[in-house]
Design an enzyme around this catalytic site. Structure first.
Site, mmCIF file in Angstrom:
data_model
loop_
_atom_site.group_PDB
_atom_site.id
_atom_site.type_symbol
_atom_site.label_atom_id
_atom_site.label_comp_id
_atom_site.label_asym_id
_atom_site.label_seq_id
_atom_site.Cartn_x
_atom_site.Cartn_y
_atom_site.Cartn_z
ATOM 1 N N LYS A 1 0.843 -1.204 0.000
ATOM 2 C CA LYS A 1 0.000 0.000 0.000
ATOM 3 C C LYS A 1 0.880 1.256 0.000
ATOM 4 C CE LYS A 1 -0.298 -0.277 5.044
ATOM 5 N NZ LYS A 1 -1.103 -0.780 6.164
ATOM 6 N N TYR B 1 14.339 30.898 5.971
ATOM 7 C CA TYR B 1 13.136 31.541 6.504
ATOM 8 C C TYR B 1 13.235 31.722 8.013
ATOM 9 C CZ TYR B 1 10.732 30.894 2.052
ATOM 10 O OH TYR B 1 10.368 30.963 0.736
#
Ligand code: PLP
Length: 358
Positions: free
Chosen positions: A5, A246
């Site tokens: 999955k 940042y």
């Protein structure tokens, strides 16, 4: 059963499924019909379990592509029954895996509602209980699974009594594969003439569910199969006092050499790796650890290579992997970001190319 999955836990579904199939895997587990249809295109003959059942409108595709849904809701049976009859399937021609909830409380039918659900498998129904499945919340922990196995056994007995003996008892994930805490389920399967099925996911990719690949406490024979690499695309030297990234969370305390990496949180490099400037995550360059300097941006990350001699543009960088004596695993990254290896691996973004190497 090999669980593939979420793009094979971030490793690349097509590459992994092909390899596992060549290795003789007969059964795959995925989450949803969409994943299963993609896998069907890669493995036309394999059996494919859809572990989260079917949703409205998906029953037709499940039957057309010979998928095997986990079922536990009355409407799963209703939709699949109708679609199977519409596609001309006869009695018992469409196998499903009936999930019992024994303590996860996510999906599966509880013992209290089992009897009513079983009534829907009336004679002539195209649906057949091929497997009875359940999921352990603490696979690998014998004490924790005991209660769940007791409930599971009671459900299996009720299903057999109703005249619906399954071919498989499907219970246990990587934890149970590694620790063998659930032999009782194997004995139960033998007693009713069924076979045991284990659904292994994370272990296939070289990780133990509770970590332990690299911390030396719970050493297993597993080796991570994935390395996540990038390269240095730019270098600069900044003087004392210069800020980086940042929010200017990093300020150079010395003349600092920075390497720029074209990878960021959009690729799955968790921004928390730069959450605490005193304890940053790191990457490997030239066999040494380079700490992340400043915030991980969406698409870029800067690392401090001041203490690593000879770093050049184009140098290979390991985010997860080995260089010389150093190694970074998904478990290491998970420890720094308060999560588990599963999430680190699944988070590796779609734009990161997956390449199979020997
Ligand atoms: C994901 C999953 C597995 C595999 O779990 P691992 O811990 O990765 O081995 C098995 N069964 C179900 C129902 C799952 O959702």
């Amino acid at each position: 059963m090999c669980v593939v999955k979420a793009d094979a836990y971030g490793h690349g579904l097509a590459e992994c499924a092909r390899l596992l199939r060549e290795d003789g895997t007969g059964w795959f587990g995925v989450t949803c019909v969409e994943e299963a249809v993609a896998l069907r295109g890669i493995c036309p003959e394999a059996r494919i379990l859809v572990m989260s059942g079917v949703w409205r409108g998906e029953a037709e595709a499940a039957i057309e592509h010979r998928l095997t849904p986990a079922v536990w809701e009355p409407f799963h049976l209703e939709w699949l029954d109708k679609a199977a009859r519409r596609q001309g399937l006869g009695a018992s021609e469409f196998p499903v895996h009936l999930e019992i909830d024994t303590g996860m409380s996510r999906q599966g039918v509880g013992l209290a509602d089992l009897k009513a659900l079983l009534e829907r498998f009336e004679a002539g129904s195209p649906l057949r209980v091929e497997a009875v499945m359940t999921h352990f919340h603490s696979a690998g922990d014998r004490k924790a699974t005991t209660g769940q196995i007791r409930e599971f056994g009671a459900a299996v007995d009720a299903i057999c009594k109703r005249g619906l003996p399954p071919d498989f008892l499907s219970a246990g994930s990587s934890g149970s594969t590694l620790q063998q805490d659930t032999e009782v389920v194997t004995e139960l399967a033998e007693r009713i003439g069924a076979r045991r099925m284990l659904r292994a996911g994370i272990a296939l990719y070289g990780y133990a569910p509770g970590g332990g690949v690299s911390d030396g406490r719970e050493k297993t024979a597993l080796e991570p199969v994935l390395a996540w690499k990038t390269r240095v695309i730019s270098l600069r030297e900044i003087p004392v006092g210069t800020t980086v990234g940042y929010d200017a969370t990093f300020r150079a305390q010395r003349t600092t050499r920075l390497a720029l990496l074209p990878v960021g949180y959009a690729d799955g490099l968790n921004r928390l790796l730069s959450g605490d400037p005193r304890k940053p995550g790191s990457v490997l360059v030239r066999g040494q650890r380079a700490p992340i300097a400043g915030r991980v941006s969406m698409d870029q990350t800067t690392v401090d290579v001041t203490d690593i001699a000879g770093v050049e543009i184009g140098d290979e960088v390991a985010l997860i992997g080995e260089q010389g004596a150093e190694r970074i695993t998904a478990d290491d990254m998970a420890a720094l970001t308060s999560t588990i290896s599963y999430e680190v691996l699944c988070d590796i973004g779609a734009r990161v190319p997956r390449r199979m190497v020997e």
